[in-house]
Design a protein around this motif. Sequence first.
Motif, PDB file in Angstrom:
ATOM      1  N   ILE A 148       0.841  -1.198   0.000  1.00  0.00           N
ATOM      2  CA  ILE A 148       0.000   0.000   0.000  1.00  0.00           C
ATOM      3  C   ILE A 148       0.877   1.248   0.000  1.00  0.00           C
ATOM      4  CG2 ILE A 148      -1.769   1.302   1.236  1.00  0.00           C
ATOM      5  CD1 ILE A 148      -2.767  -1.262  -0.068  1.00  0.00           C
ATOM      6  N   GLU A 149       1.925   1.237   0.804  1.00  0.00           N
ATOM      7  CA  GLU A 149       2.877   2.350   0.827  1.00  0.00           C
ATOM      8  C   GLU A 149       4.191   1.891   0.198  1.00  0.00           C
ATOM      9  OE1 GLU A 149       3.511   4.206   4.555  1.00  0.00           O
ATOM     10  OE2 GLU A 149       1.425   4.716   4.888  1.00  0.00           O
ATOM     11  N   ARG A 165       3.278  -1.468  -8.580  1.00  0.00           N
ATOM     12  CA  ARG A 165       1.948  -1.846  -8.111  1.00  0.00           C
ATOM     13  C   ARG A 165       0.921  -1.761  -9.228  1.00  0.00           C
ATOM     14  NH1 ARG A 165       2.059   2.427  -3.276  1.00  0.00           N
ATOM     15  NH2 ARG A 165       3.060   3.535  -4.999  1.00  0.00           N
ATOM     16  N   SER A 173      -4.001   2.420  -2.394  1.00  0.00           N
ATOM     17  CA  SER A 173      -2.957   3.296  -1.869  1.00  0.00           C
ATOM     18  C   SER A 173      -3.435   4.742  -1.813  1.00  0.00           C
ATOM     19  CB  SER A 173      -1.707   3.188  -2.746  1.00  0.00           C
ATOM     20  OG  SER A 173      -0.692   4.046  -2.293  1.00  0.00           O
ATOM     21  N   HIS A 176      -5.824   5.174   0.956  1.00  0.00           N
ATOM     22  CA  HIS A 176      -5.072   5.202   2.214  1.00  0.00           C
ATOM     23  C   HIS A 176      -4.494   6.603   2.462  1.00  0.00           C
ATOM     24  CE1 HIS A 176      -2.275   3.991   5.354  1.00  0.00           C
ATOM     25  NE2 HIS A 176      -1.276   4.469   4.648  1.00  0.00           N
ATOM     26  N   GLN A 201       4.919   9.616  -1.346  1.00  0.00           N
ATOM     27  CA  GLN A 201       3.974   8.563  -1.719  1.00  0.00           C
ATOM     28  C   GLN A 201       3.275   8.865  -3.044  1.00  0.00           C
ATOM     29  OE1 GLN A 201       3.573   5.587  -0.117  1.00  0.00           O
ATOM     30  NE2 GLN A 201       5.312   6.305   1.111  1.00  0.00           N
ATOM     31  N   LEU A 205       3.297   6.836  -6.559  1.00  0.00           N
ATOM     32  CA  LEU A 205       2.063   6.502  -7.275  1.00  0.00           C
ATOM     33  C   LEU A 205       2.153   6.908  -8.740  1.00  0.00           C
ATOM     34  CD1 LEU A 205      -0.953   7.354  -4.937  1.00  0.00           C
ATOM     35  CD2 LEU A 205      -0.779   5.361  -6.398  1.00  0.00           C
TER      36      LEU A 205
END
Length: 466
Positions: A148-149, A165, A173, A176, A201, A205
């Motif tokens: 997720i991170e 990912r 993510s 989150h 983050q 992404l």
Amino acid sequence: MSEWPSALENFVSHCFQRANIESFPPGKKKELQKQLTQIINLAILENKLNSNNWSKQKLPIFGEARELELEQKMGNVYPITVSSRRSDLMHQEAVQPSEPLVPSESQQKKKSRELRFKITKKSSVSPANKIQVACDLNCKLVGTNTSIEKDYYRLTSHPDPSMVRPLPILKKSLQHLYAKYQSLERFKALSKAEYSYFLNQLKSLRQDLTVQDIQNQFTVKVYEFNTQLAIQNEDFGELNQCLTQLAQLYTVSTMGHTYYYSDTGKYNQEHNCFLAKDLCEDRNHINMFKFTSYRILYFLLIDAPWELLKIRQDLFNRGQQYAIRHNKFLLKSFKLSDLITAMDYIHIKDEYSFLVNMDSDVCNLRTVFDDEHMTLNQDDWFFYKILYHKIFLREQLKALITISKSYRQISLYYLKNLLMDLVFLEKNKLSRFIENGEVFNCTSARSLLLQIEKKQLSKIDIKGQV
């Protein structure tokens, strides 16, 4: 994609092996890379990539030749291995390394990067493949990572699917990150540590989306979220990157129909789009005009009027004349642009006063998985006001400089009406030029005002760098 000739690979590997043994400094290694690129390009241009005698090719950086030229005559090429007894390779013609070498990086940096990205010997890139682009653009990568991170690292090799990912994980993510943002004080700028975390983050992404060539509504959500955080924390370099990318994403044909605007109410069969007054927002890009207005304000902030002309022309070319005249964000942004061009400081103050006192509804919360934009529960004008406020402060300063050049002193009553309040004078250490509590000494304050102008107006360049 065709492979390099084996003789060329041996030549490139030998050059970097020799550079490491002779302990080339970083600057000399860059020059070696430059000469290698030039000699390979020369071979490609002369169609001699395979016919050139790479085993006897010489480079000026090793003192073997005065200028770059191909070794035309082909001879018998025999593979030569590295001898452990010979440390001097000045007269050695070719070396076949046992492992691929990475140019311009020390062994320590190479090992740390291999550990970071978990690069195996099988997937590592040789110097010859690094000069060429070791990626087939026709083959789309699909990630398999489920974290997720994930921290952001700049790619220095072919992306590994195990470190990327896929879209379902990226959606989780972003949800989150969104939940974490909701837990903070959203109406204040984030702390340095908080913003650094979110930016790290979000860049991760964006990187995962880019390497997988994903350009859809979710990609728009990511860049819109990043844009808003950059505005809130006055990160203009990041803001410029996100707004530029959004301008391209809004025009991607695979993201759904584009709705054009005019004064008619007809449906255009040829372009498969509505031409109606009530379509004030694109159904696929419901925030397109809002973020276009952010882009307008950004260019006003960095004083780039030519970019505003491009935006207006682009909107006209896409048939969005009605939106220019009636969309609330575009209307106010272009009006501010016209007032700044005319140096109409009184009406700029009136517009800002109206914007500050305007009542706005708080946007409804939507999930990240729907087809709508992910809002942040702020006032609909919250981020717009942040950019507008910075522009207004600059125009206040310009107005005060114009007054200081025209008058010796001016009534504080008039100055307050122009600048809205005297906090501007206090923040810029100009309150000491107020005499008897009634007048502002323009002559004495002029030099300080010019210094403040020079400092503020040279703060942000076209790329948003400070």
